[in-house]
Motif scaffolding. Structure first.
Motif, PDB file in Angstrom:
ATOM      1  N   SER A   1      31.064  41.010  25.845  1.00  0.00           N
ATOM      2  CA  SER A   1      32.081  42.050  25.710  1.00  0.00           C
ATOM      3  C   SER A   1      32.897  42.144  26.990  1.00  0.00           C
ATOM      4  O   SER A   1      32.416  41.816  28.073  1.00  0.00           O
ATOM      5  CB  SER A   1      31.441  43.414  25.412  1.00  0.00           C
ATOM      6  OG  SER A   1      30.623  43.828  26.493  1.00  0.00           O
ATOM      7  N   LYS A   2      34.139  42.584  26.845  1.00  0.00           N
ATOM      8  CA  LYS A   2      35.011  42.844  27.981  1.00  0.00           C
ATOM      9  C   LYS A   2      35.033  44.342  28.244  1.00  0.00           C
ATOM     10  O   LYS A   2      35.350  45.134  27.348  1.00  0.00           O
ATOM     11  CB  LYS A   2      36.434  42.368  27.698  1.00  0.00           C
ATOM     12  CG  LYS A   2      36.625  40.858  27.683  1.00  0.00           C
ATOM     13  CD  LYS A   2      38.097  40.531  27.457  1.00  0.00           C
ATOM     14  CE  LYS A   2      38.362  39.043  27.538  1.00  0.00           C
ATOM     15  NZ  LYS A   2      39.811  38.743  27.322  1.00  0.00           N
ATOM     16  N   THR A   3      34.720  44.758  29.454  1.00  0.00           N
ATOM     17  CA  THR A   3      34.783  46.162  29.850  1.00  0.00           C
ATOM     18  C   THR A   3      36.203  46.498  30.289  1.00  0.00           C
ATOM     19  O   THR A   3      36.758  45.828  31.162  1.00  0.00           O
ATOM     20  CB  THR A   3      33.799  46.449  30.989  1.00  0.00           C
ATOM     21  OG1 THR A   3      32.460  46.178  30.541  1.00  0.00           O
ATOM     22  CG2 THR A   3      33.897  47.894  31.444  1.00  0.00           C
ATOM     23  N   ILE A   4      36.777  47.542  29.673  1.00  0.00           N
ATOM     24  CA  ILE A   4      38.148  47.942  29.959  1.00  0.00           C
ATOM     25  C   ILE A   4      38.134  49.279  30.704  1.00  0.00           C
ATOM     26  O   ILE A   4      37.546  50.254  30.238  1.00  0.00           O
ATOM     27  CB  ILE A   4      38.982  48.095  28.672  1.00  0.00           C
ATOM     28  CG1 ILE A   4      38.825  46.862  27.766  1.00  0.00           C
ATOM     29  CG2 ILE A   4      40.441  48.361  29.009  1.00  0.00           C
ATOM     30  CD1 ILE A   4      39.360  45.579  28.344  1.00  0.00           C
ATOM     31  N   LEU A   5      38.791  49.333  31.872  1.00  0.00           N
ATOM     32  CA  LEU A   5      38.905  50.557  32.660  1.00  0.00           C
ATOM     33  C   LEU A   5      40.336  50.681  33.162  1.00  0.00           C
ATOM     34  O   LEU A   5      40.905  49.713  33.683  1.00  0.00           O
ATOM     35  CB  LEU A   5      37.936  50.538  33.839  1.00  0.00           C
ATOM     36  CG  LEU A   5      38.048  51.685  34.849  1.00  0.00           C
ATOM     37  CD1 LEU A   5      37.790  53.029  34.177  1.00  0.00           C
ATOM     38  CD2 LEU A   5      37.094  51.474  36.025  1.00  0.00           C
ATOM     39  N   LEU A   6      40.922  51.885  33.017  1.00  0.00           N
ATOM     40  CA  LEU A   6      42.299  52.139  33.449  1.00  0.00           C
ATOM     41  C   LEU A   6      43.261  51.123  32.841  1.00  0.00           C
ATOM     42  O   LEU A   6      44.208  50.655  33.476  1.00  0.00           O
ATOM     43  CB  LEU A   6      42.389  52.109  34.980  1.00  0.00           C
ATOM     44  CG  LEU A   6      41.486  53.103  35.738  1.00  0.00           C
ATOM     45  CD1 LEU A   6      41.633  52.919  37.241  1.00  0.00           C
ATOM     46  CD2 LEU A   6      41.805  54.532  35.329  1.00  0.00           C
ATOM     47  N   GLY A   7      42.973  50.774  31.571  1.00  0.00           N
ATOM     48  CA  GLY A   7      43.819  49.838  30.854  1.00  0.00           C
ATOM     49  C   GLY A   7      43.674  48.389  31.277  1.00  0.00           C
ATOM     50  O   GLY A   7      44.466  47.537  30.862  1.00  0.00           O
ATOM     51  N   GLN A   8      42.670  48.077  32.062  1.00  0.00           N
ATOM     52  CA  GLN A   8      42.519  46.739  32.636  1.00  0.00           C
ATOM     53  C   GLN A   8      41.137  46.172  32.317  1.00  0.00           C
ATOM     54  O   GLN A   8      40.127  46.879  32.369  1.00  0.00           O
ATOM     55  CB  GLN A   8      42.714  46.796  34.157  1.00  0.00           C
ATOM     56  CG  GLN A   8      42.544  45.465  34.863  1.00  0.00           C
ATOM     57  CD  GLN A   8      42.726  45.588  36.369  1.00  0.00           C
ATOM     58  OE1 GLN A   8      43.421  46.492  36.841  1.00  0.00           O
ATOM     59  NE2 GLN A   8      42.103  44.692  37.129  1.00  0.00           N
ATOM     60  N   TRP A   9      41.088  44.895  32.013  1.00  0.00           N
ATOM     61  CA  TRP A   9      39.825  44.201  31.831  1.00  0.00           C
ATOM     62  C   TRP A   9      39.187  43.966  33.202  1.00  0.00           C
ATOM     63  O   TRP A   9      39.804  43.382  34.095  1.00  0.00           O
ATOM     64  CB  TRP A   9      40.063  42.862  31.132  1.00  0.00           C
ATOM     65  CG  TRP A   9      38.867  41.946  31.133  1.00  0.00           C
ATOM     66  CD1 TRP A   9      37.547  42.303  31.091  1.00  0.00           C
ATOM     67  CD2 TRP A   9      38.888  40.513  31.185  1.00  0.00           C
ATOM     68  NE1 TRP A   9      36.734  41.200  31.110  1.00  0.00           N
ATOM     69  CE2 TRP A   9      37.527  40.079  31.163  1.00  0.00           C
ATOM     70  CE3 TRP A   9      39.905  39.565  31.234  1.00  0.00           C
ATOM     71  CZ2 TRP A   9      37.183  38.734  31.195  1.00  0.00           C
ATOM     72  CZ3 TRP A   9      39.552  38.226  31.257  1.00  0.00           C
ATOM     73  CH2 TRP A   9      38.214  37.808  31.241  1.00  0.00           C
ATOM     74  N   LEU A  10      37.957  44.437  33.356  1.00  0.00           N
ATOM     75  CA  LEU A  10      37.214  44.236  34.605  1.00  0.00           C
ATOM     76  C   LEU A  10      36.582  42.844  34.571  1.00  0.00           C
ATOM     77  O   LEU A  10      35.384  42.681  34.343  1.00  0.00           O
ATOM     78  CB  LEU A  10      36.151  45.319  34.764  1.00  0.00           C
ATOM     79  CG  LEU A  10      36.667  46.749  34.931  1.00  0.00           C
ATOM     80  CD1 LEU A  10      35.503  47.735  34.959  1.00  0.00           C
ATOM     81  CD2 LEU A  10      37.514  46.886  36.198  1.00  0.00           C
ATOM     82  N   LYS A  11      37.410  41.854  34.855  1.00  0.00           N
ATOM     83  CA  LYS A  11      36.974  40.464  34.757  1.00  0.00           C
ATOM     84  C   LYS A  11      35.849  40.156  35.722  1.00  0.00           C
ATOM     85  O   LYS A  11      34.941  39.362  35.417  1.00  0.00           O
ATOM     86  CB  LYS A  11      38.159  39.541  35.017  1.00  0.00           C
ATOM     87  CG  LYS A  11      37.840  38.059  34.888  1.00  0.00           C
ATOM     88  CD  LYS A  11      39.085  37.212  35.084  1.00  0.00           C
ATOM     89  CE  LYS A  11      38.782  35.728  34.929  1.00  0.00           C
ATOM     90  NZ  LYS A  11      39.994  34.882  35.097  1.00  0.00           N
ATOM     91  N   HIS A  12      35.865  40.769  36.898  1.00  0.00           N
ATOM     92  CA  HIS A  12      34.871  40.481  37.928  1.00  0.00           C
ATOM     93  C   HIS A  12      33.841  41.608  38.044  1.00  0.00           C
ATOM     94  O   HIS A  12      32.641  41.376  37.935  1.00  0.00           O
ATOM     95  CB  HIS A  12      35.573  40.274  39.270  1.00  0.00           C
ATOM     96  CG  HIS A  12      36.613  39.195  39.225  1.00  0.00           C
ATOM     97  ND1 HIS A  12      36.300  37.859  39.291  1.00  0.00           N
ATOM     98  CD2 HIS A  12      37.973  39.265  39.101  1.00  0.00           C
ATOM     99  CE1 HIS A  12      37.411  37.138  39.222  1.00  0.00           C
ATOM    100  NE2 HIS A  12      38.432  37.963  39.104  1.00  0.00           N
TER     101      HIS A  12
END
Length: 279
Positions: free
Chosen positions: A110-121
């Motif tokens: 899954s991709k975690t999304i915070l403040l409209g952004q994918w937390l890739k790292h």
């Protein structure tokens, strides 16, 4: 592969429209609702979702209840929360799967999304959970604040394409309030693991991180988590969102440590209560 979907919902009017729109390809969606008081139930009905009701105690029991009680149209069930969404590529991956007697379930990233952004790292991508499995052969067990599959590792496959997880869609305050409960559960699991010497059971990236953290003194856990998320995992490359996430994870570890300190008092109180009851 044709799949059904099981959603977990509780006051999710802010998320449910996005979630259901992403599942417009699925012809069999069920929800286990835990007593929503906002427009969630109305929106589920409008979306053609069949709803079962159960007070929430933990994730494993909710999902197992749905697997046992729903009248499933398909043999395989995709498990999502209302703050998660499918994507077109994720849908294609599932449609390309073939049923197999050798595989009961699949790990899914899954991709975690915070403040409209994918937390890739900072978001520990890719971390996996079993979220797709046979309706009769997959069941879950509760571990800490989350669930794990009750299956041998050789019966679990792995998918490569993630779904999106909007963990913070209700705002950071709600996230922190919820994680106070999660921290208590994690502290209880940690205390039990230490008593039983089971800390080595963790496997996989996120589970290995938990294994390392569990061996640290509680006072060091927040600093370890921040350093790991922000520097080792290069969360600084995720900008403001990466810094916010690293700080939130450090705060969460601090809460776990605080509950760990409380555990001996709770254990003493339980023992005293038991002695009193027997006398």
């Amino acid at each position: 592969m044709k799949v059904s979907v099981l959603l977990l919902t509780y006051n999710e009017e802010i998320n449910i429209e996005r979630c259901l729109a992403s599942l417009d390809w699925c012809d069999d969606i069920w929800a286990i609702d835990s007593g929503s008081t906002d427009r969630t139930l109305e929106m589920l009905k409008q979306g053609g979702v069949k709803v079962l009701h159960r007070p929430f105690d933990n994730f494993a029991n909710q999902r197992n209840f749905g697997l046992d009680e729903a009248d499933w149209k398909h043999d395989y069930v995709l498990h999502l929360d209302a703050d998660e969404e499918s994507t077109p590529v994720f849908r294609e991956q599932i449609e390309d799967l073939s049923a197999s007697d050798a595989v009961d379930a699949w790990n899914v990233p899954s991709k975690t999304i915070l403040l409209g952004q994918w937390l890739k790292h900072a978001g520990m991508y890719p971390s996996y959970q079993v979220r797709l499995g046979h309706r009769e052969r997959l069941r879950f067990v509760q571990v800490g604040h989350g669930q794990r599959e009750d299956l041998p590792a050789d019966r679990v496959g792995t998918l490569n394409v993630p779904y999106n997880h909007y963990n913070f869609s209700h705002g950071m305050q709600k996230w922190l309030e919820k994680h106070v409960r999660y921290a208590r559960d994690e502290a209880e699991e940690l205390s039990h693991a230490q008593r039983q010497d089971e800390a080595g059971l963790a496997t996989g990236g996120r589970r290995r991180l938990k294994q390392i953290a569990n061996k640290l003194p509680p006072a060091l856990r927040p600093a370890f988590r921040f350093i790991y998320v922000y520097f080792v995992r290069r969360g600084f490359l995720d900008g403001k969102a990466g810094l916010a996430y690293a700080l939130m994870m450090a705060t969460y570890e601090g809460m776990i440590g605080s509950f760990v300190f409380e555990q001996p008092m709770n254990d003493t109180a339980r023992i005293s209560s038991g002695d009193t009851a027997r006398s």
